[in-house]
Motif scaffolding. Sequence first.
Motif, mmCIF file in Angstrom:
data_model
loop_
_atom_site.group_PDB
_atom_site.id
_atom_site.type_symbol
_atom_site.label_atom_id
_atom_site.label_comp_id
_atom_site.label_asym_id
_atom_site.label_seq_id
_atom_site.Cartn_x
_atom_site.Cartn_y
_atom_site.Cartn_z
ATOM 1 N N ARG A 1 0.828 -1.208 0.000
ATOM 2 C CA ARG A 1 0.000 0.000 0.000
ATOM 3 C C ARG A 1 0.862 1.257 0.000
ATOM 4 O O ARG A 1 0.544 2.241 -0.666
ATOM 5 C CB ARG A 1 -0.944 -0.016 1.208
ATOM 6 N N GLU A 2 1.958 1.207 0.744
ATOM 7 C CA GLU A 2 2.856 2.370 0.767
ATOM 8 C C GLU A 2 3.425 2.649 -0.626
ATOM 9 O O GLU A 2 3.528 3.792 -1.047
ATOM 10 C CB GLU A 2 4.017 2.138 1.741
ATOM 11 N N LEU A 3 3.797 1.581 -1.306
ATOM 12 C CA LEU A 3 4.403 1.757 -2.629
ATOM 13 C C LEU A 3 3.393 2.310 -3.626
ATOM 14 O O LEU A 3 3.693 3.195 -4.416
ATOM 15 C CB LEU A 3 4.972 0.422 -3.138
ATOM 16 N N ILE A 4 2.168 1.788 -3.556
ATOM 17 C CA ILE A 4 1.137 2.275 -4.469
ATOM 18 C C ILE A 4 0.865 3.745 -4.203
ATOM 19 O O ILE A 4 0.776 4.551 -5.107
ATOM 20 C CB ILE A 4 -0.181 1.492 -4.266
ATOM 21 N N ARG A 5 0.761 4.077 -2.935
ATOM 22 C CA ARG A 5 0.423 5.437 -2.576
ATOM 23 C C ARG A 5 1.500 6.417 -3.034
ATOM 24 O O ARG A 5 1.209 7.462 -3.601
ATOM 25 C CB ARG A 5 0.271 5.485 -1.056
ATOM 26 N N ARG A 6 2.765 6.066 -2.801
ATOM 27 C CA ARG A 6 3.875 6.906 -3.284
ATOM 28 C C ARG A 6 3.746 7.121 -4.776
ATOM 29 O O ARG A 6 3.886 8.203 -5.288
ATOM 30 C CB ARG A 6 5.209 6.165 -3.075
ATOM 31 N N HIS A 7 3.506 6.009 -5.442
ATOM 32 C CA HIS A 7 3.501 6.035 -6.893
ATOM 33 C C HIS A 7 2.302 6.787 -7.454
ATOM 34 O O HIS A 7 2.417 7.630 -8.331
ATOM 35 C CB HIS A 7 3.525 4.589 -7.395
ATOM 36 N N ARG A 8 1.103 6.506 -6.915
ATOM 37 C CA ARG A 8 -0.108 7.099 -7.465
ATOM 38 C C ARG A 8 -0.262 8.559 -7.086
ATOM 39 O O ARG A 8 -0.802 9.339 -7.846
ATOM 40 C CB ARG A 8 -1.357 6.342 -6.987
ATOM 41 N N GLN A 9 0.163 8.904 -5.879
ATOM 42 C CA GLN A 9 -0.104 10.263 -5.427
ATOM 43 C C GLN A 9 1.070 11.200 -5.618
ATOM 44 O O GLN A 9 0.894 12.384 -5.798
ATOM 45 C CB GLN A 9 -0.507 10.254 -3.951
ATOM 46 N N ARG A 10 2.284 10.648 -5.573
ATOM 47 C CA ARG A 10 3.432 11.548 -5.636
ATOM 48 C C ARG A 10 4.388 11.212 -6.758
ATOM 49 O O ARG A 10 5.480 11.753 -6.833
ATOM 50 C CB ARG A 10 4.151 11.544 -4.287
ATOM 51 N N LYS A 11 3.972 10.267 -7.601
ATOM 52 C CA LYS A 11 4.787 9.886 -8.746
ATOM 53 C C LYS A 11 6.198 9.448 -8.348
ATOM 54 O O LYS A 11 7.148 9.671 -9.084
ATOM 55 C CB LYS A 11 4.878 11.036 -9.755
ATOM 56 N N LEU A 12 6.340 8.882 -7.155
ATOM 57 C CA LEU A 12 7.640 8.358 -6.751
ATOM 58 C C LEU A 12 7.694 6.892 -7.150
ATOM 59 O O LEU A 12 6.895 6.088 -6.683
ATOM 60 C CB LEU A 12 7.822 8.495 -5.232
ATOM 61 N N PRO A 13 8.616 6.537 -8.015
ATOM 62 C CA PRO A 13 8.590 5.183 -8.565
ATOM 63 C C PRO A 13 9.251 4.142 -7.655
ATOM 64 O O PRO A 13 9.983 4.477 -6.734
ATOM 65 C CB PRO A 13 9.390 5.328 -9.860
#
Lengths: 801, 191
Positions: free
Chosen positions: A397-409
């Motif tokens: 969930r942390e990885l998805i959230r980083r990626h979806r909300q902050r574009k951190l890959p």
Amino acid sequence: MKEQMVTITVNGRQVEAEQGGNLLNLLRSLDLDIPTLCHDDRLTPYGGCRLCVVERKDGRGGMIPACSTPVQRGMAIETQTEAVIESRRRNLQMLMLNHRMECPVCERSGDCRFQELIYLYGTPEEQLPFELIRRPIDDSSPFILRDPEKCILCGTCVRLCDEIQGVGEIGMVHRGLEATVTTLLERPLDCEFCGQCVNACPVGALIVRPYISGIPAWIREHRKSICSWCSCGCELDAEIYGGKIVRVSSDPTSEPNAGTLCVKGWLGWDLLESPERLRQPLIRKEGRLRECSWSEAIEAVAAAMIRGRDQAKPAAAVASSRLTNEDALLLGRLITEGLGSDWLGLGPDGGLRALKEGVAPVLGSARSTITLSELRDVDYVLVLRADPGRTHPLLKRELIRRHRQRKLPFAMAAAFTGGLERHARPFLGILPGSEDILLAWLSRELAERGLLDEGLEGYRSWVDSLKVWTTEKTAERTGVTAERLEELLQHMLKAEKLGIVVLTGHALPGDEAGTTEAAASLVAALGRKAGLLVLGEKTNLQGCLDSGLTARAPEEILEALAASKIGCLYLLGEDPVGSWPRSMGGSEALEKADFVVVQDAFLTQSARAADVVLPVAILIERNGTGTSPDGALRRYQRLVDPPAGVLQDGEIIRTLAQCLDLKLPDDDDLFEEMGGVKDEGLPHLRPFSTKPRSSGGEGYFLDASPQLFHSGGTTVHSARLRELSPDIVVRMAPEDARAAGLENGDTVRIVGEGREMLLRARLDRCVKPGSLVVPWRTRENGASRFITREGEVVRVRMRRS
Amino acid sequence: MEGGESMLEENYEIFYGAQEKSTRDEVDPEAWRIVDEYVAEHPGGQEQLIPLLHRVQGKIGYLPFPIQEYVAEKLGMSPVEVYSVVSFYHFFTTTPRGRYQLKVCMGTACFVNNAQTICDILGDLVGLEVGGVTDDRLFSLEQVRCIGACGLAPAMMVNDEVHGHLTPKELRKLIRKLKSGARRQEEGGPE
Ligand code: SF4
Ligand code: SF4
Ligand code: SF4
Ligand code: FES
Ligand code: FES
């Protein structure tokens, strides 16, 4: 923050605020009550319900939604004008028109934000002519009821499912009066059942079937504890009534999980009341296990331990890393001081090997250098060995959230998948067990660019040992194309701060110690730029390790048993016969022990062979502390009492100690002893080597690693989790099924290593093509029948039956 | 082997019983190809959704669900996200239309130029009521609002192509041409 501070006016007062910051958060920080229905701090602003309107008075006037308005210099805001109140009241009225209002019998009554706001604001006098649009309740899922007549279309569920859970099972379809939240083609929910949608729904439109209780919200007691299913350590919020769990959710402000849970933490608790639970001690008499009293059982155990000590056949204890810190320390005292033995160890756990044999030799201490929460703020994360959606749901969930909300890959390198690969940049679908080679290659590339700390001890010979891992050879051995490798490298080069995560779990192919050592070496050589996180399987691996329960490896203990060197074998939550890999020879070794004591909640296969079985409290029935991977202490709070007559590990150990005349300190004093982190030697690199692994041959790769709904021994005792994951299903990629002419539900035969199984095909687009996901344990012994050694790569064939 | 069929049945039905079988359906094979082609030509993921849906619907007349799922897979979205876009816009449809969509203009200019008669004749020619699809899914017939070809009234569209100054004779010719074109294509020749 580089953001500029500006001055704005709120209700006539001058306030300093951050230019571009969120207006709602600012107003709330000033203790102003701003109602919201569609806003969720964890999600990107939406602006759908317009309950949060405030009035803007500085020229560009009008009603603006605070939740989706950025702060601007010179703004003048009024939050309580007549117009604001009237507007909120009207919006509430609009929502009420199309809401089946039945508070007295609604499951969420008393815990419903809509109800609360209507109570606060009242409703306008004038009645609008409108008839509720009738829509049927969707009761096709065994766990979640969806009642569209109560849905106020706030979209929170849809956004959570997408932005944080990364599933996108539900969507807002159609528009205007027809708008509704539904699945594709209104199919029954077929999702991860994480409960995020249900727990965040502001009204009673989503209801958890197993938690329908008829017990009003206002008489339930709220208690918080830590979920102990896996090593992520999510915080739980349980509602208790009459000593029973009425509902489980999580507070959006909780750490580290921000109110999110997975299916196990949300629903899996029915296992506490499983009819299969042991409720009374058992003792072997005339060859059969019979129920007995606690005193009889304890006396028999103490006698056996003393007998062994007197005959110079020491007692051995093997514990599961689910023990609390206190219980682990007590066990250590009992075995070493009470019985003068040093035969003390944890069960086979990939995480333990990773930390002890992979991290400690390189970094000096057996622990991670970064936390799950800290991963939020690194620029790039590389996840190795598994799809965390299956092994460590919070990390996913942390990885998805980083990626979806902050574009951190993030990148994911794993042989088997579970759905997260769609979000990974890049996803490296490597050949089973070749993660260490990938790391060696990365290290070589970074070393060649002069980016590593050359002053480290052992650096030269380490770098020399990496030389052979050219891009070409790496591509060949990992099965990843040179372009993908390059993509990974470019991301790594761009990142200022990196996180490398090694996941462990049962039946993951490859060598966790070697892979972790390669990761630790790279992290050491990158210095402050990088952090390493190793996630074990069970909740308190770190604490058990720090408590010194690792004197002996499980193999060593079994060997000593087989050589008849051990008198009494004390198993706490471990099942060598039923759940250790077959090649370890658990059942043969057990037969050689003079006396076997099993302390468990269920009658495991080892328990069936024991002389005494002691029923024990598990998971959230316990008090005590645990240690998270970064060394922080966390408190497990007992949420419900264990069944009558069942004790916690520590209580049993204390009673045994009394029989041995051993004085044990209080829990509080014990605590002082824990001493925390030892050593901190300087990092030290050792030459890289990889063990050859045979992944040759033909057929599908057998994937028996943890599945979300099914992660081995314990989950099978939860009827709910069992229902979600029928143990007769083999999951496969749709393209593989198509090629084999299979449809959902067809019966197939899986053949390999001279054994076979009959299963039902389930097409799943999260499965990696070329692999078959088979449950580890079934009513018979499941996929474990194909596997003899931990970390082994197995290939099987599939035939239509 | 263990368990036996009956246990497999029962246990499976508990959870998956209500789920339908996976379908690639009777979807025009052309559709999959269009998606593949389009995605290959236009990298960029989600921003491509609407143009891609337009392209598919333009060619096969509607957006079957298996195709929506396929599009989702290709663009890295969830299927229901795609469906929520499809259902939001009126110009997308999920019910089949013909390979040749006959859209007779009912705008003012066409209407006063006997559009209704044109529509009736066309209906007779292909054997359809307005809103219908032929069994072979070759033709569908609908009425639309002004298509911006008032100077050519009465006018109609066949897919994206405008046909104006329609007469009964022209219509017969047009339908004949479309039918034989389709036949030739089936036999593998050019349209
Ligand atoms: S959802 Fe809230 S407002 Fe609606 S009936 Fe239930 S308690 Fe009442
Ligand atoms: S339970 Fe989780 S995965 Fe399922 S619809 Fe709700 S948020 Fe999505
Ligand atoms: S189901 Fe609940 S969370 Fe989802 S849109 Fe409706 S009211 Fe909001
Ligand atoms: S909370 Fe701001 S619009 Fe809903
Ligand atoms: S009215 Fe038919 S084209 Fe304008």
